[in-house]
Scaffold this active site. Structure first.
Site, PDB file in Angstrom:
ATOM      1  N   HIS A  85     -47.483  41.462   5.475  1.00 23.17           N
ATOM      2  CA  HIS A  85     -47.929  40.090   5.209  1.00 23.17           C
ATOM      3  C   HIS A  85     -47.097  39.102   6.027  1.00 23.17           C
ATOM      4  O   HIS A  85     -45.881  39.164   6.013  1.00 23.17           O
ATOM      5  CB  HIS A  85     -47.789  39.742   3.727  1.00 23.17           C
ATOM      6  CG  HIS A  85     -48.758  40.488   2.878  1.00 23.17           C
ATOM      7  ND1 HIS A  85     -50.031  40.048   2.625  1.00 23.17           N
ATOM      8  CD2 HIS A  85     -48.650  41.680   2.261  1.00 23.17           C
ATOM      9  CE1 HIS A  85     -50.670  40.929   1.884  1.00 23.17           C
ATOM     10  NE2 HIS A  85     -49.850  41.930   1.653  1.00 23.17           N
ATOM     11  N   TYR A 212     -48.396  32.365  -5.090  1.00 26.67           N
ATOM     12  CA  TYR A 212     -47.457  31.899  -6.111  1.00 26.67           C
ATOM     13  C   TYR A 212     -48.028  30.584  -6.650  1.00 26.67           C
ATOM     14  O   TYR A 212     -48.060  29.591  -5.918  1.00 26.67           O
ATOM     15  CB  TYR A 212     -46.072  31.656  -5.512  1.00 26.67           C
ATOM     16  CG  TYR A 212     -45.340  32.935  -5.142  1.00 26.67           C
ATOM     17  CD1 TYR A 212     -45.647  33.641  -3.985  1.00 26.67           C
ATOM     18  CD2 TYR A 212     -44.325  33.429  -5.973  1.00 26.67           C
ATOM     19  CE1 TYR A 212     -44.971  34.809  -3.665  1.00 26.67           C
ATOM     20  CE2 TYR A 212     -43.648  34.601  -5.659  1.00 26.67           C
ATOM     21  CZ  TYR A 212     -43.971  35.289  -4.505  1.00 26.67           C
ATOM     22  OH  TYR A 212     -43.307  36.444  -4.196  1.00 26.67           O
ATOM     23  N   PRO A 303     -37.435  38.282 -11.067  1.00 22.70           N
ATOM     24  CA  PRO A 303     -38.316  38.917 -10.082  1.00 22.70           C
ATOM     25  C   PRO A 303     -38.991  37.971  -9.079  1.00 22.70           C
ATOM     26  O   PRO A 303     -39.561  38.453  -8.096  1.00 22.70           O
ATOM     27  CB  PRO A 303     -39.383  39.608 -10.952  1.00 22.70           C
ATOM     28  CG  PRO A 303     -39.360  38.876 -12.249  1.00 22.70           C
ATOM     29  CD  PRO A 303     -37.964  38.392 -12.435  1.00 22.70           C
ATOM     30  N   LYS A 307     -36.342  40.108  -4.870  1.00 25.33           N
ATOM     31  CA  LYS A 307     -35.116  40.443  -4.129  1.00 25.33           C
ATOM     32  C   LYS A 307     -34.392  41.684  -4.665  1.00 25.33           C
ATOM     33  O   LYS A 307     -33.519  42.237  -3.998  1.00 25.33           O
ATOM     34  CB  LYS A 307     -34.146  39.249  -4.172  1.00 25.33           C
ATOM     35  CG  LYS A 307     -34.591  38.082  -3.320  1.00 25.33           C
ATOM     36  CD  LYS A 307     -34.524  38.436  -1.850  1.00 25.33           C
ATOM     37  CE  LYS A 307     -35.404  37.540  -1.031  1.00 25.33           C
ATOM     38  NZ  LYS A 307     -35.912  38.107   0.187  1.00 25.33           N
ATOM     39  N   TYR A 394     -37.133  34.393   2.016  1.00 25.72           N
ATOM     40  CA  TYR A 394     -38.126  35.334   1.486  1.00 25.72           C
ATOM     41  C   TYR A 394     -38.179  36.598   2.335  1.00 25.72           C
ATOM     42  O   TYR A 394     -38.246  37.720   1.819  1.00 25.72           O
ATOM     43  CB  TYR A 394     -39.489  34.637   1.456  1.00 25.72           C
ATOM     44  CG  TYR A 394     -40.538  35.320   0.618  1.00 25.72           C
ATOM     45  CD1 TYR A 394     -40.850  34.857  -0.654  1.00 25.72           C
ATOM     46  CD2 TYR A 394     -41.225  36.441   1.092  1.00 25.72           C
ATOM     47  CE1 TYR A 394     -41.805  35.471  -1.437  1.00 25.72           C
ATOM     48  CE2 TYR A 394     -42.179  37.072   0.323  1.00 25.72           C
ATOM     49  CZ  TYR A 394     -42.472  36.586  -0.943  1.00 25.72           C
ATOM     50  OH  TYR A 394     -43.418  37.210  -1.713  1.00 25.72           O
TER      51      TYR A 394
END
Ligand code: APR
Ligand code: PHB
Length: 400
Positions: A85, A212, A303, A307, A394
């Site tokens: 992604h 998200y 979560p 990570k 990220y």
């Protein structure tokens, strides 16, 4: 009857270079990396192989994690089944925005479930004739401050074993025994007033990249496991009872929280559901003498941002290099630096996970907090500098 141990037979004694407690991703990967450098290890695990291979966990790999797995010979299935992604969607106030990681950070992430990594690792270890003892009991550490620490356990037949080690790696997660032998000098902790309800659904993902979603009712995340399986999460109360969440109630909440004009969330049979606690936890030091802690034994992140596994991989990659240069080349320098150097990365990820969590989860009645979240989300989706901060962290390319 013998003189010691109440008549119990003496334990069988073995010898290895690195005794590893725990066959989660940390312990298995450490054993794998050490073996590639010619360092022998023994892994002991109190659960069964089937249990370890079935446990559902997160499934998002930083670019560096993918490279490490591939470079260490674990890429065969990952390269076929992993789904790369180049960004994520951030959604708030009914609008969805794309954050492009390739453009902002020159990096990507890959969806490949932790449970698949564990299967790959167990298969690789066993194919290499390496020892993993599953379903052990009474794991105990002794003589930690000596030059030959001991790892004791009972095997699945009840026979007692004692492994004489050069070094022990505590990879036994948050509820393990290694942290008892290496008491913390300092613990930092934050709990959050909410949990995640995670579901695995047999339906094709409704999105190309993860979503998200911030929503006044609570956060929601749309992830995936394969072209046929979606992984979805809902923010719920910290003390939520899973029995209160029928499949219909779950889909209705997901539909409300992900709603944007012109987009459809496809529903399908829910195969599995569970509640995940949310906490931040860091303990230091990550070492006592010849006992080194790695992964969830030393730190837990909530979560959001996934990570946990990536941090565990960073720890054991560093630890494998350090132990190899100590045990093979006689150079202790990297082992001396391990605890402090690892903590820098731990705190970077701890901050990022806390930041993502705080920006996206709502608290009933906290209007000030809600307005701050919307301001932060607006900034993150309109400022290249702010979006780059998210993208670097990220994907894991941020400096620590
Ligand atoms: N003796 C032997 N094994 C033990 C003991 C013990 N006393 N206590 C715990 N274990 C085992 C657990 O059963 C588990 O299999 O140690 C293992 C720890 O594995 P994880 O909890 O998965 O921790 P770790 O390997 O550090 O993985 C990192 O990344 O996605 C995150 O939290 C998630 O598990 C994940 C983590
Ligand atoms: C997952 O796919 O399980 C996942 C993905 C991203 C997250 C957390 C979990 O932030």
């Amino acid at each position: 009857m013998g003189l010691f141990g109440g008549g119990r037979p003496r334990p069988m004694t073995h010898r290895t270079q690195v005794g590893i407690v725990g066959a989660g991703p940390s312990g298995l990967l450490l054993s794998h990396l050490l073996a590639r450098d010619g360092i022998e290890s023994v892994v002991v695990e109190n659960r069964s192989r089937e249990y370890c291979e079935r446990r559902q966990r997160a499934g998002l790999l930083e670019q560096g994690t993918v490279s490490l797995l591939r470079d260490s010979g674990l890429g065969a299935r990952l390269d076929v089944e992993g789904i790369e992604h180049g960004g994520i969607y951030l959604q708030y106030a009914g609008e969805r925005y794309h954050v492009d990681f390739r453009d902002l950070a020159g990096a990507t992430v890959t969806i490949y479930a932790q449970t698949e990594i564990v299967k790959d690792l167990i298969a690789a270890r066993l194919a290499d004739d390496q020892q993993i003892e599953f379903s052990v009991s009474d794991t105990a550490l002794a003589e930690i401050d000596s030059d030959q620490p001991l790892l004791r356990y009972q095997d699945s037949n009840g026979a007692a074993h004692e492994v004489v080690c050069d070094v022990i790696a505590g990879c036994d997660g948050f509820h393990g025994i290694s942290t008892i032998a290496a008491p913390a000098e300092q613990v930092w902790e934050r709990s959050y007033p909410y949990s995640w309800l995670g579901v695995l659904a047999d339906v094709a993902p409704s999105t190309d990249d993860l979503i998200y979603a911030h929503h006044p009712e609570g956060f929601a995340l749309h992830s995936l496991r394969s072209p046929q399986v979606s992984r979805l999460y809902l923010q719920v109360d910290a003390d939520e009872d899973i029995a209160a969440w029928s499949d219909d109630r779950i889909w209705a909440a997901l539909q409300r929280r992900f709603a944007v004009d012109g987009w459809t969330l496809h529903e399908g049979p829910i195969r599995e559901k569970s509640i995940l606690p949310m906490r931040s936890y860091v303990r230091a030091p990550m070492r006592r003498g010849r006992l080194f802690l790695a992964g969830d034994a030393a730190h837990i992140v909530p979560p959001t941002g996934a990570k946990g596994l990536n941090l565990a991989v960073r720890d054991v990659a560093r630890l494998a290099t350090a132990l190899t240069s100590w045990l093979r080349d006689g150079d202790r320098r990297l082992a001396e630096e391990y605890a402090e150097a690892s903590l820098r990365r731990v705190w970077r990820a701890t901050h990022f996970s806390w930041w993502m969590t705080s920006m996206l989860h709502t608290t009933p009645g906290d209007d000030f907090g809600l307005a701050l979240q919307l301001a932060q989300l607006r900034y993150t989706t309109t400022s290249r500098a702010a979006a780059t901060t998210l993208a670097e962290n990220y994907t894991g390319v941020a400096a620590a």
